[in-house]
Each structure stands twice: as C-alpha cells, then as structure tokens.
Scaffold this active site. Structure first.
Site, PDB file in Angstrom:
ATOM      1  N   ASP A  30       7.104  30.258-101.000  1.00 26.36           N
ATOM      2  CA  ASP A  30       7.673  28.921-100.849  1.00 26.36           C
ATOM      3  C   ASP A  30       9.182  29.039-100.634  1.00 26.36           C
ATOM      4  OD1 ASP A  30       6.611  25.830-101.816  1.00 26.36           O
ATOM      5  OD2 ASP A  30       8.777  26.189-101.664  1.00 26.36           O
ATOM      6  N   ILE A  31       9.703  28.246 -99.723  1.00 27.49           N
ATOM      7  CA  ILE A  31      11.124  28.308 -99.375  1.00 27.49           C
ATOM      8  C   ILE A  31      12.002  27.762-100.509  1.00 27.49           C
ATOM      9  CG2 ILE A  31      11.410  26.010 -98.308  1.00 27.49           C
ATOM     10  CD1 ILE A  31      12.692  27.486 -95.899  1.00 27.49           C
ATOM     11  N   GLY A  92       2.918  13.768-104.457  1.00 31.03           N
ATOM     12  CA  GLY A  92       4.015  14.653-104.068  1.00 31.03           C
ATOM     13  C   GLY A  92       3.726  15.538-102.873  1.00 31.03           C
ATOM     14  N   SER A  94       3.975  16.760 -99.352  1.00 30.89           N
ATOM     15  CA  SER A  94       4.971  16.524 -98.303  1.00 30.89           C
ATOM     16  C   SER A  94       4.624  17.209 -96.993  1.00 30.89           C
ATOM     17  CB  SER A  94       6.365  16.974 -98.768  1.00 30.89           C
ATOM     18  OG  SER A  94       6.364  18.361 -99.050  1.00 30.89           O
ATOM     19  N   HIS A  99      -2.482  23.213 -98.770  1.00 33.51           N
ATOM     20  CA  HIS A  99      -1.870  24.437 -99.290  1.00 33.51           C
ATOM     21  C   HIS A  99      -2.001  24.450-100.801  1.00 33.51           C
ATOM     22  CE1 HIS A  99       1.148  21.275 -98.805  1.00 33.51           C
ATOM     23  NE2 HIS A  99       1.700  21.718 -99.931  1.00 33.51           N
ATOM     24  N   HIS A 101      -0.432  25.888-104.192  1.00 29.37           N
ATOM     25  CA  HIS A 101       0.767  26.529-104.748  1.00 29.37           C
ATOM     26  C   HIS A 101       0.310  27.510-105.825  1.00 29.37           C
ATOM     27  CE1 HIS A 101       3.848  23.405-103.395  1.00 29.37           C
ATOM     28  NE2 HIS A 101       2.731  22.703-103.270  1.00 29.37           N
TER      29      HIS A 101
HETATM   30  P1  AMP Z   1       3.928  19.861-101.151  1.00 29.90           P
HETATM   31  O1  AMP Z   1       5.110  19.057-101.611  1.00 29.90           O
HETATM   32  O2  AMP Z   1       2.878  20.074-102.202  1.00 29.90           O
HETATM   33  O3  AMP Z   1       3.365  19.317 -99.845  1.00 29.90           O
HETATM   34  O4  AMP Z   1       4.478  21.316-100.874  1.00 29.90           O
HETATM   35  C1  AMP Z   1       5.133  21.678 -99.702  1.00 29.90           C
HETATM   36  C2  AMP Z   1       5.879  22.926-100.027  1.00 29.90           C
HETATM   37  O5  AMP Z   1       6.253  23.554 -98.812  1.00 29.90           O
HETATM   38  C3  AMP Z   1       7.174  22.693-100.823  1.00 29.90           C
HETATM   39  O6  AMP Z   1       7.095  23.386-102.066  1.00 29.90           O
HETATM   40  C4  AMP Z   1       8.257  23.247 -99.909  1.00 29.90           C
HETATM   41  O7  AMP Z   1       9.287  23.902-100.618  1.00 29.90           O
HETATM   42  C5  AMP Z   1       7.473  24.204 -99.027  1.00 29.90           C
HETATM   43  N1  AMP Z   1       8.036  24.467 -97.713  1.00 29.90           N
HETATM   44  C6  AMP Z   1       8.543  23.565 -96.832  1.00 29.90           C
HETATM   45  N2  AMP Z   1       8.936  24.181 -95.703  1.00 29.90           N
HETATM   46  C7  AMP Z   1       8.679  25.508 -95.877  1.00 29.90           C
HETATM   47  C8  AMP Z   1       8.883  26.686 -95.076  1.00 29.90           C
HETATM   48  N3  AMP Z   1       9.424  26.618 -93.833  1.00 29.90           N
HETATM   49  N4  AMP Z   1       8.515  27.876 -95.586  1.00 29.90           N
HETATM   50  C9  AMP Z   1       7.993  27.957 -96.828  1.00 29.90           C
HETATM   51  N5  AMP Z   1       7.772  26.898 -97.628  1.00 29.90           N
HETATM   52  C10 AMP Z   1       8.116  25.692 -97.170  1.00 29.90           C
END
Ligand code: AMP
Length: 113
Positions: A30-31, A92, A94, A99, A101
């Site tokens: 995760d970024i 939450g 986004s 995916h 976590h």
């Molecule tokens: P969610 O809020 O559950 O949809 O999780 C989306 C996740 O994607 C968040 O934890 C972000 O930090 C992560 N994220 C967004 N863009 C990227 C990226 N380019 N590479 C890795 N993780 C990302």
C-alpha cells in the site's frame, strides 16, 4: 485505456511494489501504509468489491483469500494478521477494484495490550 487504478497496476501502466504475482492475483505494498506490513491483494480480473467477486467468481475469491494468507507468511507475519475488505463508500472504500488489505506487524487489539 481503463480508468481503474488497480487495473492499470495489473497492466503495468502504473508502478507498484509487487510482492507476489500470478495470472490470477497481484499483491503489492500500500502506498500509504497503516501498519509495518500493509499489502493489498487483488484479482487481476476487475470486480468492484468482495460481494461482487464472491457472487460471480467463488473460486477466484478463495484464491484471493489464500493469497492473503500466503503474503502474510511471506512477510513474516505467520498467522497473525488483519485482513480487511472495505466495501462501499460508507465503509471507506476508495478504489472500486476489490482488494484485501493484509495488515500486520503491530498490535491491533483494543484496548492495546
Ligand atoms: P480502500 O480505501 O479500502 O479502497 O483502499 C485503497 C487503498 O489503496 C488505500 O489504502 C490507498 O493507500 C491505496 N492506494 C491508492 N493508490 C495506490 C497506489 N498507486 N499504489 C498502492 N496503493 C495505493
């Protein structure tokens, strides 16, 4: 070109720190990590959320779950990890490509022990 961020990571159009990859799944860091280990596990096929995935592709759902456990092992967490699928904006979510976590390496108990 798709506007789905995670489809673009699958396609290699956006760089990611990939820790595991097969034809069916990709796992990448995760970024914006919320724990010492924070890896996202996604199917390469686009499905919006865990409910949509489970409803239309139960075998792939099982593969995503098994991959999450495999990533936890690979990252040194053993069987001590949290697996979260945020589903819907109110929860939450986004990014609307399912995916999981995989979180670990810190205490998630409440109150912290
Ligand atoms: P969610 O809020 O559950 O949809 O999780 C989306 C996740 O994607 C968040 O934890 C972000 O930090 C992560 N994220 C967004 N863009 C990227 C990226 N380019 N590479 C890795 N993780 C990302």
């Amino acid at each position: 070109m798709t506007d789905c961020l995670f489809c673009r990571i699958v396609a290699g159009e956006i760089p990611a720190d990939v820790v595991l990859r097969t034809d069916e799944v990709v796992a990448f860091r995760d970024i914006s990590p919320q724990a010492p280990v924070h890896v996202l596990v996604i199917p390469t096929e686009h499905h919006e959320n865990i409910g949509a995935l489970a409803g239309s592709a139960p075998g792939l759902t099982a593969t995503v779950l098994a991959t999450a456990a495999q990533v936890a092992q690979q990252e040194g967490l053993g069987d001590q990890f949290r697996l979260v699928f945020n589903t819907g904006t109110e929860a939450g979510q986004s990014v609307f490509h399912v995916h999981g976590h995989v979180l670990g390496g810190r205490d998630f108990t409440w109150p912290p022990g």
